[in-house]
Design a protein around this motif. Structure first.
Motif, PDB file in Angstrom:
ATOM      1  N   ARG A  46      -0.852   1.180  -9.949  1.00 43.29           N
ATOM      2  CA  ARG A  46       0.355   0.334  -9.956  1.00 43.29           C
ATOM      3  C   ARG A  46       0.731  -0.084 -11.372  1.00 43.29           C
ATOM      4  O   ARG A  46       1.915  -0.079 -11.743  1.00 43.29           O
ATOM      5  N   LEU A  98       0.839  -1.198   0.000  1.00 48.00           N
ATOM      6  CA  LEU A  98       0.000   0.000   0.000  1.00 48.00           C
ATOM      7  C   LEU A  98       0.871   1.244   0.000  1.00 48.00           C
ATOM      8  O   LEU A  98       1.900   1.299   0.688  1.00 48.00           O
ATOM      9  N   LEU A 111      -4.817   6.294  -1.336  1.00 52.77           N
ATOM     10  CA  LEU A 111      -4.022   6.401  -2.564  1.00 52.77           C
ATOM     11  C   LEU A 111      -2.929   7.457  -2.451  1.00 52.77           C
ATOM     12  O   LEU A 111      -2.027   7.506  -3.299  1.00 52.77           O
ATOM     13  N   ILE A 157     -11.211   0.951  -3.719  1.00 49.09           N
ATOM     14  CA  ILE A 157      -9.786   1.202  -3.481  1.00 49.09           C
ATOM     15  C   ILE A 157      -8.936   0.174  -4.213  1.00 49.09           C
ATOM     16  O   ILE A 157      -7.881   0.511  -4.781  1.00 49.09           O
ATOM     17  N   HIS A 158      -9.364  -1.066  -4.215  1.00 44.61           N
ATOM     18  CA  HIS A 158      -8.583  -2.122  -4.862  1.00 44.61           C
ATOM     19  C   HIS A 158      -8.390  -1.838  -6.354  1.00 44.61           C
ATOM     20  O   HIS A 158      -7.290  -1.988  -6.891  1.00 44.61           O
ATOM     21  N   LYS A 179      -4.012   3.146   5.831  1.00 41.98           N
ATOM     22  CA  LYS A 179      -4.275   1.797   5.334  1.00 41.98           C
ATOM     23  C   LYS A 179      -5.641   1.261   5.760  1.00 41.98           C
ATOM     24  O   LYS A 179      -5.981   0.127   5.464  1.00 41.98           O
ATOM     25  N   CYS A 186      -8.516   1.070  -7.879  1.00 42.45           N
ATOM     26  CA  CYS A 186      -7.649   2.242  -8.055  1.00 42.45           C
ATOM     27  C   CYS A 186      -6.189   1.897  -7.790  1.00 42.45           C
ATOM     28  O   CYS A 186      -5.283   2.350  -8.519  1.00 42.45           O
ATOM     29  N   LEU A 187      -5.934   1.113  -6.742  1.00 45.47           N
ATOM     30  CA  LEU A 187      -4.557   0.712  -6.435  1.00 45.47           C
ATOM     31  C   LEU A 187      -3.926  -0.030  -7.606  1.00 45.47           C
ATOM     32  O   LEU A 187      -2.782   0.253  -8.003  1.00 45.47           O
TER      33      LEU A 187
END
Length: 795
Positions: free
Chosen positions: A281, A86, A245, A273-274, A91, A276-277
């Motif tokens: 990445r 992360l 983020l 969120i997942h 978090k 976007c992460l």
């Protein structure tokens, strides 16, 4: 549909077609019926990747190690991320308490918790790669009920929690506690001629929306991300997503995509969120779509509850006191549990006059699935208990059950157990009278041989399980009270941007809000309001996004009230500006511009006497008028944490049901024949939509009465039925006739006098069905849902 009693001063006249009070068609209706509507799961980007989440296989365990090597080696995999990947120190996330980890760290706290995420070029590749991630767990004992959660030596679900004193919470495994204390219950108990007690169990219900969680995150050149998502509250999501983020909020641009139902299950984050992460990445768009199995783990559910009630009454039927304890299981994370506790406690006495009250409500942290918002929001569980109590007490006193309720019914001016006066119509007795007076459904016709003329109408009839042997009819009544909007001092506002311009020679209004259209029909009502206030036929609803101010959540029956109020307010401001333009440009041509009350109707400026002064297009002359403004209802205040006193709710709404059921007492099968409803809606802005909302809420109440329950193993805290194969919801074959009688008794504090309507019918439909089954069988039946074994004595 029947209507009564709207004060004329609250009714906005409109000569523009499609305004408030008309049953205008939904702009998205035809597309949804024909299958052409684009839901979030239909979104596509030419070079997108697919995201997948690895979930825990156990409910409570330390994470010893996570090995992602084999997953990363899988051809087509672009990224694998765990807690250690992360990007910031933030978090966790959460609606009210930020206690939910983006990805599990150190331990998992419930079955199905997110542990790792994968991005790959094909959904099957992503699933196979996620399956290759090796997680070593060290099992821990599970906390599954109040006894195990609050024992002196109980394992803490959240170690190091230092805020458990809030609300005078006596144990760290209690999320929130709210007492409601008024009068002297001990003294009132001495005055009671009759006392009844009951212990009630309410099962865990799933929102069971048909559109699974899904979304598409697209990285942008400025280092930000564009997220297209099915949600209930864009700006709440934004405030939780951006810190994780490490981006400012203006670089996380969110747009509402097609939502396939919600009912509270999309108020919390799921895959936002997942996605976007993984997009940030990999530098590529990432789409995540849950399957149905994942969906049961990916959103919160309705709190299961244990409720302990004691009521007293005098021999002439007047209620003397109430003592109650409500224990809600919030599961592993807080979600909306504090607000649910507030609703359950403050509404726990029901729509009755009871001067002496002692209620305590708590929500627990356990290792069961997280629970949060669902239609009815704490008031549903309480209504199930207090309505069962009303039947018991009426029987003890020797009164008709409806008459007993009417004798004790609150009305305008009643003081709630919180000390708050009910300052708008509260037609509880009238709703009961109306629903009781509705025609009863006909009895089953029997043949000479004793068989039913149509066995399909009998309990289990479609399976040909009975031909009428042991079938008994029962009738039951219930009534409930629900708050509208956010409460307890929450700044419950909404924002609307309204633009009026001339397009092709015709005035057109554009309405832009961040309201999540989840199927409730808000986009229809907003267009109706704009037509009424601006006198235009053509209204465009701008897609909801975060480029306009917050509209709050599509929950708590608040959107028509609050965002509808914001649209009305902004339209009024636009109208005043347009009229000022008209006075400036054309005022010299007619004295009425300065002396008369002016309206916009049918694309024209008219006086209150109906005299036309100008075409709206001529007033605008190519100019555009645009206003964005916030709107708030009157303020509420927090409940006192010791006594529960306070002006906690902005509005109350009421509904009553009569259920008619037939029960095969030998096989334990139930057929709900009819669920009639009477409800006060204040003002029906769209009568057809109002009926749909009431019938939909009624059907969800029916579901939890006789079939819906998420089964959690009490020894392992694992979900046993995460599919529509084993979690049953009412189909068209289970849904009875639902006649509706609508009252329109205006609330002078609300726009157009309206009331929120979506949740109230979910409250009283469940206890009405249970009351009817009890009436048919003579059984006590103190839990939901009722199963065949409860009716045949084999449970």
């Amino acid at each position: 549909m029947g209507t009564t009693g709207t004060p004329t001063n609250l009714t906005q006249r409109s000569k523009t077609r499609g305004g408030i009070g008309e049953s205008t068609l939904r702009p998205d209706g035809t597309l949804k019926v024909t299958g052409e509507f684009a839901y979030s799961s239909d979104m596509w980007h030419e070079d997108m990747l697919w995201g997948q989440i690895l979930r825990s296989t156990t409910a409570h365990a330390e994470i010893v190690s996570i090995d992602t090597v084999e997953a990363l080696k899988t051809p087509g995999v672009y990224a694998v991320m765990t807690y250690d990947d992360l990007p910031t120190d933030v978090k966790n996330y959460g609606l009210e308490i930020q206690d939910t980890p983006v990805l599990a760290h150190g331990k998992v706290r419930h079955h199905g918790e997110s542990v790792a995420i994968v991005a790959a070029d094909h959904p099957e590749t992503a699933r196979r790669a996620a399956a290759k991630i090796k997680v070593e767990y060290r099992e821990l004992p599970v906390i599954t009920d109040e006894l195990s959660a609050t024992a002196p030596d109980a394992i803490l679900i959240h170690e190091g929690r230092d805020d458990h004193h809030i609300g005078h919470v006596p144990h760290p495994n209690i999320v929130h506690r709210q007492p409601i204390v008024r009068g002297d219950v001990a003294a009132a108990r001495e005055r009671a001629d009759f006392i009844v007690e009951g212990e009630y169990t309410f099962g865990m219900q799933d929102q069971a929306f048909l559109g699974p969680e899904s979304g598409l995150a697209v990285p942008s050149e400025d280092g930000g991300v564009d997220l297209y998502i099915a949600t209930q509250w864009l700006h709440s999501d934004l405030k939780q997503i951006a810190p994780v983020l490490g981006l400012p909020e203006d670089k996380v641009r969110m747009t509402l995509s097609g939502v396939g139902g919600a009912f509270g299950g999309r108020e919390d984050l799921s895959m936002q969120i997942h996605a976007c992460l993984l997009a940030l990445r990999t530098g590529k768009p990432v789409k995540i779509v849950y399957n149905r199995f994942e969906s049961f783990f990916g959103h919160v559910h309705r709190h299961p509850a244990k409720l302990y009630y004691e009521h007293g009454a005098t021999k002439d039927g007047k209620l003397t006191h109430l003592k109650a304890r409500i224990v809600l299981d919030g599961g592993a994370y807080a979600s909306a549990s504090p607000a649910v506790v507030g609703n359950a406690s403050s509404l726990g006495a029901g729509p009755y006059v009871i001067d002496d009250v002692d209620i305590e409500a708590i929500a627990l942290y356990t290792n069961n699935p997280p629970c949060g918002a669902m239609r009815g929001f704490g008031a549903v569980q309480a209504c199930f208990a207090y309505e069962a109590q009303m039947d018991k007490l009426a029987d003890k006193v020797g009164m008709d059950r409806v008459a007993f309720r009417q004798l004790n019914a609150m009305e305008q001016g009643t003081i709630m157990p919180t000390g708050q006066p009910v300052d708008s119509p509260a037609p509880v007795a009238e709703l009961l009278r109306r629903v009781k007076a509705m025609p009863m459904p006909p009895e089953q016709q029997w043949l000479a041989a004793g068989e039913a003329a149509d066995v399909r109408q009998l309990p289990g009839g479609l399976s040909n399980t009975t031909h009428g042997e042991g079938v008994v009819r029962g009738v039951g009544y219930a009534v409930g009270i629900k708050n509208v909007g956010f409460s307890e001092g929450f700044d419950d506002y909404s924002t609307a941007k309204v633009r009026l311009e001339v397009v092709g020679g015709e005035p057109v209004a554009v309405v832009h809000t961040a309201m999540a259209e989840v199927g409730q029909g808000g986009v229809t009502v907003h267009a109706q309001i704009a037509r009424t206030e601006l006198g235009v036929t053509q209204v465009t609803i701008h897609p909801a996004d975060t480029q306009v101010g917050s509209a709050g959540s599509t929950s708590a029956s608040r959107q028509t009230y609050v965002t509808g109020g914001a649209v009305k307010n902004s339209c009024e401001l636009v109208r005043e500006k347009v009229l000022e333009m008209g006075r400036r440009k054309l005022g010299t041509y007619h004295p009425a511009w300065a002396t008369a009350e002016l309206l916009l109707e049918g694309g024209k400026v008219v006086t209150d006497a109906g005299e036309v002064l100008a075409d709206l297009a001529d007033v605008l002359e190519g100019e555009t008028v645009e206003i964005e403004a916030e709107w708030r209802h009157r303020a509420t205040e927090p409940f006192d944490l010791r006594t529960g006193q306070g002006f906690g709710h902005v509005q109350y709404t009421f509904a009553a049901h009569r259920a008619v059921v037939e029960v095969d007492t030998e096989l334990g099968l139930v057929k709900v024949i009819e669920l009639a409803c009477a409800q006060d809606v204040g003002k029906a802005l769209n009568p057809l939509s109002v009926i749909g909302q009431i019938q939909g809420g009624t059907t969800q109440g029916l579901g939890v009465a006789v079939m819906e329950e998420i089964i959690v193993d009490p020894k392992t805290a694992k979900v046993r039925n995460p599919s529509f194969t084993d979690y049953l919801i009412p189909t068209i074959l289970d849904t009875p006739t639902i006649p509706v009688d609508v009252l329109e008794l205006a609330d002078e504090h609300a726009p157009y006098g309206l009331r929120g309507i979506g949740e109230a019918p979910t409250l009283s439909s469940t206890p009405a069905v249970l009351a009817a089954i009890r009436n048919a069988t003579g059984l006590e039946l103190n839990r939901t849902p009722v199963r065949p074994e409860h009716l045949t004595g084999t449970a």
